[in-house]
Design a protein around this motif. Structure first.
Motif, PDB file in Angstrom:
ATOM      1  N   GLY A 164     -51.207 -70.505   2.057  1.00  0.00           N
ATOM      2  CA  GLY A 164     -51.868 -71.783   2.285  1.00  0.00           C
ATOM      3  C   GLY A 164     -52.961 -71.778   3.328  1.00  0.00           C
ATOM      4  O   GLY A 164     -54.108 -72.137   3.046  1.00  0.00           O
ATOM      5  N   THR A 165     -52.637 -71.374   4.547  1.00  0.00           N
ATOM      6  CA  THR A 165     -53.642 -71.453   5.604  1.00  0.00           C
ATOM      7  C   THR A 165     -54.766 -70.448   5.387  1.00  0.00           C
ATOM      8  O   THR A 165     -55.916 -70.724   5.750  1.00  0.00           O
ATOM      9  CB  THR A 165     -53.000 -71.230   6.986  1.00  0.00           C
ATOM     10  OG1 THR A 165     -52.230 -70.031   6.961  1.00  0.00           O
ATOM     11  CG2 THR A 165     -52.119 -72.389   7.367  1.00  0.00           C
ATOM     12  N   VAL A 166     -54.462 -69.320   4.781  1.00  0.00           N
ATOM     13  CA  VAL A 166     -55.500 -68.318   4.511  1.00  0.00           C
ATOM     14  C   VAL A 166     -56.488 -68.861   3.479  1.00  0.00           C
ATOM     15  O   VAL A 166     -57.713 -68.709   3.629  1.00  0.00           O
ATOM     16  CB  VAL A 166     -54.866 -66.992   4.037  1.00  0.00           C
ATOM     17  CG1 VAL A 166     -55.925 -65.996   3.614  1.00  0.00           C
ATOM     18  CG2 VAL A 166     -53.978 -66.407   5.126  1.00  0.00           C
ATOM     19  N   MET A 167     -55.965 -69.501   2.446  1.00  0.00           N
ATOM     20  CA  MET A 167     -56.843 -70.091   1.420  1.00  0.00           C
ATOM     21  C   MET A 167     -57.693 -71.220   2.020  1.00  0.00           C
ATOM     22  O   MET A 167     -58.880 -71.331   1.710  1.00  0.00           O
ATOM     23  CB  MET A 167     -56.011 -70.630   0.256  1.00  0.00           C
ATOM     24  CG  MET A 167     -55.192 -69.584  -0.460  1.00  0.00           C
ATOM     25  SD  MET A 167     -56.126 -68.603  -1.593  1.00  0.00           S
ATOM     26  CE  MET A 167     -56.296 -69.701  -2.942  1.00  0.00           C
ATOM     27  N   SER A 168     -57.087 -72.040   2.855  1.00  0.00           N
ATOM     28  CA  SER A 168     -57.847 -73.121   3.491  1.00  0.00           C
ATOM     29  C   SER A 168     -58.938 -72.565   4.387  1.00  0.00           C
ATOM     30  O   SER A 168     -60.052 -73.101   4.442  1.00  0.00           O
ATOM     31  CB  SER A 168     -56.913 -74.021   4.297  1.00  0.00           C
ATOM     32  OG  SER A 168     -56.048 -74.716   3.445  1.00  0.00           O
ATOM     33  N   SER A 215     -53.906 -76.784   7.372  1.00  0.00           N
ATOM     34  CA  SER A 215     -54.668 -76.810   6.116  1.00  0.00           C
ATOM     35  C   SER A 215     -55.350 -78.154   5.893  1.00  0.00           C
ATOM     36  O   SER A 215     -56.494 -78.201   5.439  1.00  0.00           O
ATOM     37  CB  SER A 215     -53.752 -76.487   4.938  1.00  0.00           C
ATOM     38  OG  SER A 215     -53.370 -75.138   4.996  1.00  0.00           O
ATOM     39  N   VAL A 216     -54.660 -79.232   6.191  1.00  0.00           N
ATOM     40  CA  VAL A 216     -55.283 -80.553   6.046  1.00  0.00           C
ATOM     41  C   VAL A 216     -56.430 -80.708   7.040  1.00  0.00           C
ATOM     42  O   VAL A 216     -57.481 -81.258   6.710  1.00  0.00           O
ATOM     43  CB  VAL A 216     -54.225 -81.675   6.200  1.00  0.00           C
ATOM     44  CG1 VAL A 216     -54.868 -83.031   6.367  1.00  0.00           C
ATOM     45  CG2 VAL A 216     -53.285 -81.682   5.008  1.00  0.00           C
ATOM     46  N   GLY A 217     -56.258 -80.188   8.245  1.00  0.00           N
ATOM     47  CA  GLY A 217     -57.342 -80.228   9.222  1.00  0.00           C
ATOM     48  C   GLY A 217     -58.580 -79.486   8.740  1.00  0.00           C
ATOM     49  O   GLY A 217     -59.703 -79.975   8.871  1.00  0.00           O
ATOM     50  N   MET A 218     -58.372 -78.313   8.151  1.00  0.00           N
ATOM     51  CA  MET A 218     -59.514 -77.554   7.621  1.00  0.00           C
ATOM     52  C   MET A 218     -60.123 -78.263   6.417  1.00  0.00           C
ATOM     53  O   MET A 218     -61.347 -78.267   6.249  1.00  0.00           O
ATOM     54  CB  MET A 218     -59.085 -76.130   7.255  1.00  0.00           C
ATOM     55  CG  MET A 218     -58.900 -75.247   8.472  1.00  0.00           C
ATOM     56  SD  MET A 218     -58.555 -73.549   8.057  1.00  0.00           S
ATOM     57  CE  MET A 218     -56.778 -73.539   8.157  1.00  0.00           C
ATOM     58  N   PHE A 219     -59.288 -78.863   5.570  1.00  0.00           N
ATOM     59  CA  PHE A 219     -59.807 -79.610   4.420  1.00  0.00           C
ATOM     60  C   PHE A 219     -60.661 -80.787   4.882  1.00  0.00           C
ATOM     61  O   PHE A 219     -61.733 -81.037   4.320  1.00  0.00           O
ATOM     62  CB  PHE A 219     -58.661 -80.096   3.532  1.00  0.00           C
ATOM     63  CG  PHE A 219     -59.133 -80.922   2.370  1.00  0.00           C
ATOM     64  CD1 PHE A 219     -59.772 -80.319   1.296  1.00  0.00           C
ATOM     65  CD2 PHE A 219     -58.955 -82.292   2.349  1.00  0.00           C
ATOM     66  CE1 PHE A 219     -60.225 -81.061   0.230  1.00  0.00           C
ATOM     67  CE2 PHE A 219     -59.401 -83.049   1.285  1.00  0.00           C
ATOM     68  CZ  PHE A 219     -60.046 -82.432   0.221  1.00  0.00           C
ATOM     69  N   ILE A 220     -60.208 -81.491   5.887  1.00  0.00           N
ATOM     70  CA  ILE A 220     -60.988 -82.616   6.423  1.00  0.00           C
ATOM     71  C   ILE A 220     -62.315 -82.114   6.995  1.00  0.00           C
ATOM     72  O   ILE A 220     -63.367 -82.733   6.785  1.00  0.00           O
ATOM     73  CB  ILE A 220     -60.173 -83.395   7.477  1.00  0.00           C
ATOM     74  CG1 ILE A 220     -59.041 -84.154   6.785  1.00  0.00           C
ATOM     75  CG2 ILE A 220     -61.048 -84.340   8.277  1.00  0.00           C
ATOM     76  CD1 ILE A 220     -58.046 -84.777   7.730  1.00  0.00           C
ATOM     77  N   HIS A 221     -62.271 -80.979   7.684  1.00  0.00           N
ATOM     78  CA  HIS A 221     -63.507 -80.401   8.238  1.00  0.00           C
ATOM     79  C   HIS A 221     -64.475 -80.036   7.108  1.00  0.00           C
ATOM     80  O   HIS A 221     -65.679 -80.311   7.192  1.00  0.00           O
ATOM     81  CB  HIS A 221     -63.164 -79.170   9.063  1.00  0.00           C
ATOM     82  CG  HIS A 221     -64.130 -78.884  10.150  1.00  0.00           C
ATOM     83  ND1 HIS A 221     -63.757 -78.478  11.393  1.00  0.00           N
ATOM     84  CD2 HIS A 221     -65.480 -78.926  10.189  1.00  0.00           C
ATOM     85  CE1 HIS A 221     -64.812 -78.289  12.139  1.00  0.00           C
ATOM     86  NE2 HIS A 221     -65.871 -78.552  11.432  1.00  0.00           N
ATOM     87  N   VAL A 222     -63.960 -79.431   6.044  1.00  0.00           N
ATOM     88  CA  VAL A 222     -64.801 -79.072   4.898  1.00  0.00           C
ATOM     89  C   VAL A 222     -65.346 -80.331   4.226  1.00  0.00           C
ATOM     90  O   VAL A 222     -66.535 -80.411   3.896  1.00  0.00           O
ATOM     91  CB  VAL A 222     -64.005 -78.207   3.891  1.00  0.00           C
ATOM     92  CG1 VAL A 222     -64.733 -78.097   2.566  1.00  0.00           C
ATOM     93  CG2 VAL A 222     -63.745 -76.833   4.464  1.00  0.00           C
TER      94      VAL A 222
END
Length: 170
Positions: free
Chosen positions: A27-31, A147-154
């Motif tokens: 998960g975190t690697v993909m994010s 992962s949600v944090g990175m998704f929000i950043h993206v």
């Protein structure tokens, strides 16, 4: 190229978020891969320090997810058999009883591992199972938060450009 990277960023971010719950996907690697795709677009406002910070967060979360089950099992008085049982329980639960098996598998595996190791103390086995379950919940929560944090950043970095692209197409 920007469109391809933007689509890849969203796909990696969504799959990474789902991968926090599904144990087969990292998960975190993909994010993080999604964040890198967004970073390499020509319009990106993601700073280089933010990329390094998210890398550190990803490594820390992956390390915590790896070491947390064994630590929590020992913290709750478990043996190596309980830790192995919890690991086997996650894998078996995923394939035998999805999606609930992923949640209940670590608990059942740790309990069975402890009972196979020492049949004389079923209360201890249940406590170790609870510790294993708790480590799964905490590890999943950490991965999901990252992962949600990175998704929000993206999403916040990509959304204005995507909105402009869609406005010119339609």
């Amino acid at each position: 190229m920007d469109i391809t990277l933007s689509v890849a960023a969203f796909l990696f971010s969504i799959i990474g978020t789902a991968g926090c719950i599904i144990p087969v996907l990292p998960g975190t690697v993909m994010s993080y891969a999604g964040l890198l795709c967004a970073y390499f677009t020509s319009y990106s406002h993601i700073s280089t320090p933010a990329v390094w910070i998210w890398l550190a967060v990803s490594v820390a979360v992956c390390a915590a997810d790896y070491f947390l089950p064994a630590w929590m099992t020992r913290r709750f008085g478990g043996s190596k058999a309980g830790a192995i049982g919890a690991t086997v329980g996650v894998i078996a639960g995923f394939f035998l009883f999805p999606p609930f098996g992923v949640i209940l598998g670590p608990f059942m595996g740790a309990v069975l591992g402890e009972l196979l190791h020492d049949k004389s103390d079923p209360a201890k086995a249940l406590l170790v199972g609870f510790g294993s379950f708790l480590s799964f919940i905490v590890g999943t929560g950490l991965k999901l938060a990252a992962s949600v944090g990175m998704f929000i950043h993206v999403a916040t970095d990509t959304y204005p450009v995507v909105r402009d692209w869609l406005a010119t197409i339609f």
